[in-house]
Design a protein around this motif. Structure first.
Motif, mmCIF file in Angstrom:
data_model
loop_
_atom_site.group_PDB
_atom_site.id
_atom_site.type_symbol
_atom_site.label_atom_id
_atom_site.label_comp_id
_atom_site.label_asym_id
_atom_site.label_seq_id
_atom_site.Cartn_x
_atom_site.Cartn_y
_atom_site.Cartn_z
ATOM 1 N N ARG A 1 -14.673 3.768 -9.544
ATOM 2 C CA ARG A 1 -15.660 4.099 -8.332
ATOM 3 C C ARG A 1 -15.480 2.439 -7.578
ATOM 4 O O ARG A 1 -15.699 2.847 -6.225
ATOM 5 C CB ARG A 1 -16.948 4.440 -8.933
ATOM 6 C CG ARG A 1 -16.998 5.790 -9.454
ATOM 7 C CD ARG A 1 -18.417 6.417 -9.680
ATOM 8 N NE ARG A 1 -19.437 5.656 -10.463
ATOM 9 C CZ ARG A 1 -19.372 5.749 -11.893
ATOM 10 N NH1 ARG A 1 -18.685 6.637 -12.414
ATOM 11 N NH2 ARG A 1 -20.341 4.653 -12.517
ATOM 12 N N TRP B 1 -13.180 13.971 -22.466
ATOM 13 C CA TRP B 1 -14.334 14.043 -21.727
ATOM 14 C C TRP B 1 -15.391 13.480 -22.385
ATOM 15 O O TRP B 1 -16.205 12.919 -21.767
ATOM 16 C CB TRP B 1 -14.488 15.751 -21.893
ATOM 17 C CG TRP B 1 -15.779 16.211 -21.263
ATOM 18 C CD1 TRP B 1 -17.097 16.725 -21.798
ATOM 19 C CD2 TRP B 1 -16.268 16.028 -19.801
ATOM 20 N NE1 TRP B 1 -18.045 16.723 -21.096
ATOM 21 C CE2 TRP B 1 -17.666 16.423 -19.897
ATOM 22 C CE3 TRP B 1 -15.681 16.019 -18.580
ATOM 23 C CZ2 TRP B 1 -18.431 16.744 -18.727
ATOM 24 C CZ3 TRP B 1 -16.530 15.934 -17.300
ATOM 25 C CH2 TRP B 1 -17.578 16.539 -17.469
ATOM 26 N N ILE C 1 -12.879 10.763 -10.356
ATOM 27 C CA ILE C 1 -13.697 9.844 -11.002
ATOM 28 C C ILE C 1 -14.015 8.568 -9.773
ATOM 29 O O ILE C 1 -15.188 8.462 -9.633
ATOM 30 C CB ILE C 1 -13.291 8.925 -12.196
ATOM 31 C CG1 ILE C 1 -13.164 10.175 -13.352
ATOM 32 C CG2 ILE C 1 -14.119 7.900 -12.733
ATOM 33 C CD1 ILE C 1 -12.309 9.296 -14.516
ATOM 34 N N ARG D 1 -8.065 10.385 -12.345
ATOM 35 C CA ARG D 1 -8.663 8.967 -11.808
ATOM 36 C C ARG D 1 -9.196 9.064 -10.112
ATOM 37 O O ARG D 1 -10.473 8.485 -9.963
ATOM 38 C CB ARG D 1 -7.639 8.116 -11.774
ATOM 39 C CG ARG D 1 -7.376 7.540 -13.268
ATOM 40 C CD ARG D 1 -6.476 6.369 -13.422
ATOM 41 N NE ARG D 1 -5.158 6.391 -12.509
ATOM 42 C CZ ARG D 1 -4.139 6.768 -12.632
ATOM 43 N NH1 ARG D 1 -3.815 7.455 -13.729
ATOM 44 N NH2 ARG D 1 -3.197 6.763 -11.731
ATOM 45 N N LEU E 1 -15.268 9.636 -21.648
ATOM 46 C CA LEU E 1 -15.844 9.401 -20.448
ATOM 47 C C LEU E 1 -17.369 9.225 -20.323
ATOM 48 O O LEU E 1 -17.695 8.440 -19.325
ATOM 49 C CB LEU E 1 -15.339 10.499 -19.121
ATOM 50 C CG LEU E 1 -13.738 10.376 -18.922
ATOM 51 C CD1 LEU E 1 -13.816 11.557 -17.924
ATOM 52 C CD2 LEU E 1 -13.275 9.137 -18.596
ATOM 53 N N HIS E 2 -17.948 9.993 -21.399
ATOM 54 C CA HIS E 2 -19.579 9.793 -21.270
ATOM 55 C C HIS E 2 -19.739 8.860 -22.460
ATOM 56 O O HIS E 2 -21.080 8.381 -22.566
ATOM 57 C CB HIS E 2 -20.197 11.019 -21.568
ATOM 58 C CG HIS E 2 -19.872 12.022 -20.459
ATOM 59 N ND1 HIS E 2 -18.518 12.695 -20.356
ATOM 60 C CD2 HIS E 2 -20.579 12.461 -19.375
ATOM 61 C CE1 HIS E 2 -18.841 13.596 -19.113
ATOM 62 N NE2 HIS E 2 -19.998 13.125 -18.608
ATOM 63 N N THR F 1 -13.469 16.931 -13.319
ATOM 64 C CA THR F 1 -12.381 16.419 -14.386
ATOM 65 C C THR F 1 -12.602 17.472 -15.565
ATOM 66 O O THR F 1 -11.479 17.379 -16.259
ATOM 67 C CB THR F 1 -12.471 14.857 -14.631
ATOM 68 O OG1 THR F 1 -13.640 14.759 -15.475
ATOM 69 C CG2 THR F 1 -12.482 14.018 -13.602
ATOM 70 N N GLN G 1 -17.705 5.033 -19.577
ATOM 71 C CA GLN G 1 -18.384 4.744 -18.274
ATOM 72 C C GLN G 1 -18.347 3.383 -17.751
ATOM 73 O O GLN G 1 -18.350 3.412 -16.386
ATOM 74 C CB GLN G 1 -20.083 4.774 -18.944
ATOM 75 C CG GLN G 1 -20.713 6.148 -19.213
ATOM 76 C CD GLN G 1 -20.663 7.062 -17.913
ATOM 77 O OE1 GLN G 1 -21.538 6.598 -16.840
ATOM 78 N NE2 GLN G 1 -19.906 8.001 -17.844
ATOM 79 N N CYS H 1 -14.876 4.212 -15.833
ATOM 80 C CA CYS H 1 -15.530 5.027 -14.629
ATOM 81 C C CYS H 1 -16.015 4.141 -13.798
ATOM 82 O O CYS H 1 -15.814 4.327 -12.238
ATOM 83 C CB CYS H 1 -16.603 6.193 -14.990
ATOM 84 S SG CYS H 1 -15.639 7.597 -15.839
ATOM 85 N N ILE I 1 -17.075 13.156 -11.389
ATOM 86 C CA ILE I 1 -16.702 13.159 -12.839
ATOM 87 C C ILE I 1 -16.782 14.488 -13.606
ATOM 88 O O ILE I 1 -16.056 15.046 -14.083
ATOM 89 C CB ILE I 1 -17.544 12.189 -13.787
ATOM 90 C CG1 ILE I 1 -16.876 11.949 -14.947
ATOM 91 C CG2 ILE I 1 -18.906 12.661 -13.777
ATOM 92 C CD1 ILE I 1 -17.581 10.974 -15.991
ATOM 93 N N ASN I 2 -17.862 15.490 -12.910
ATOM 94 C CA ASN I 2 -17.785 16.961 -13.603
ATOM 95 C C ASN I 2 -16.645 17.546 -12.902
ATOM 96 O O ASN I 2 -16.106 18.482 -13.653
ATOM 97 C CB ASN I 2 -19.096 17.491 -12.759
ATOM 98 C CG ASN I 2 -20.203 17.136 -13.529
ATOM 99 O OD1 ASN I 2 -20.011 16.594 -14.766
ATOM 100 N ND2 ASN I 2 -21.227 17.039 -12.611
#
Length: 339
Positions: free
Chosen positions: A335, A319, A302, A299, A322-323, A310, A328, A331, A307-308
């Motif tokens: 942020r 993974w 992120i 977390r 998350l995309h 992670t 998203q 995420c 994010i990469n």
């Protein structure tokens, strides 16, 4: 005549009143009510979601059924808001009072007790768990509880190691919606991450395992104060009601070198479970670059926009999530500091 009033969280008024009753003002309260005579507070009660708590009566006014007035009001307020089951978190000595008000005892620990208005709710929950479970296989029957916020390679390592020690491994995923990742998504990610563990049985934790009713300190990250009482109550409920229903004789967790609250909870597991016939074992954490793999680490990356970073901490399912649009959205909240 006493007058019932809605109260703001005025620390100068409430804190000393609760301290005189041996209580503290807990950070998760959503509604406060006081009984007054003139300007004098004589009784206090509060809600934290669907749980009645922080009940206190001035010492010279005890025995006047003032708590009955407060509990009746708070119960009605909670039901009007749609709660089907209302919990009471209180001192063990108050159990007879609440049983006289038709609440049913769910669990009792040394410092706290949990009661509920629907006496059939816990039996229904246990029946659901049994219906989700296969016939008991080879011993031992084990359990792991996790929030998986989100599911990481650390969680997967824990479950694979735990599965080696069990005939059947019950995995309980915390259901409470107080985490960055929604409950349904966390549960789905655990299912995907455990698809190749044949003896795993996965459950949504429900309101009786690390929930806002049984262990509210977990969600407000309060390792002091009431956390020991909360942890003991949650563990006792598991040991006395859930473990016997499923034949669980072993509970496993990951070692906790970082988070003091989780470490307190693990110590509570070790102290309470054996007295109820449930063994306890902690499994060493999986590491990456010398640091334990944890959901909080994911977390933080992120939230920092990395994010990469992670990728090496996550199984493929997380993974990919998350995309996805759902991932998203989470995420973005992380942020923005909103999750």
């Amino acid at each position: 005549m006493a007058e019932l009033r809605e109260m703001s969280l005025r620390f100068d008024t409430i804190v000393p009143f609760l301290e005189e009753a041996g209580l503290r003002l807990e950070p998760d309260l959503t509604d406060c009510r006081g009984l007054y005579e003139g300007d004098n507070l004589i009784a206090f009660g509060a809600l934290a979601g669907h749980t009645i708590k922080c009940l206190a009566v001035r010492e010279d006014r005890r025995g006047e059924a003032l708590l009955n007035i407060l509990v009746s009001h708070l119960y009605t307020l909670t039901r009007q808001r749609g709660a089907e089951n209302v919990f009471v978190f209180t001192k063990p000595e108050n159990i007879p009072l609440f049983e006289s008000l038709s609440f049913s005892l769910a669990a009792r620990a040394e410092m706290a007790a949990l009661l509920e208005s629907d006496r059939n709710a816990l039996p229904r929950y246990l029946d659901r768990l049994k219906a989700e479970s296969p016939e008991r296989g080879a011993a031992p029957v084990a359990a792991v509880v996790m929030n998986a916020n989100p599911f990481t390679l650390g969680h997967r390592h824990l479950l694979r190691e735990a599965a080696k020690e069990a005939g059947t491994l019950h995995i309980f995923v915390v259901e409470e919606e107080n985490s960055a990742f929604p409950s349904a998504h966390r549960l789905a990610l655990v299912r995907a991450g455990c698809a190749d563990i044949p003896n795993a049985v996965i459950h949504s934790g429900g309101p009786y395992i690390i929930s806002a009713a049984t262990f509210p300190s977990y969600f407000i990250k309060d390792p002091a104060g009431a956390a020991p009482a909360h942890a003991a109550l949650d563990v006792t409920l598991f040991a006395t009601r859930i473990a016997p229903a499923l034949g669980i004789t072993l509970r496993l967790c990951g070692e906790e070198p970082l988070d003091p609250l989780t470490r307190l909870y693990n110590e509570t597991l070790a102290n309470i479970l054996p007295a109820h016939g449930v063994n306890f074992s902690a499994i060493p954490r999986k590491k990456s670059e010398g640091e334990p793999i944890s959901a909080s680490r994911v977390r933080a990356l992120i939230a920092a926009g990395n994010i990469n970073g992670t990728r090496e901490l996550l199984p493929d399912a997380t993974w990919d999530y998350l995309h996805s649009p759902d991932g998203q959205a989470v995420c973005a909240k992380l942020r923005e500091g909103k999750a």
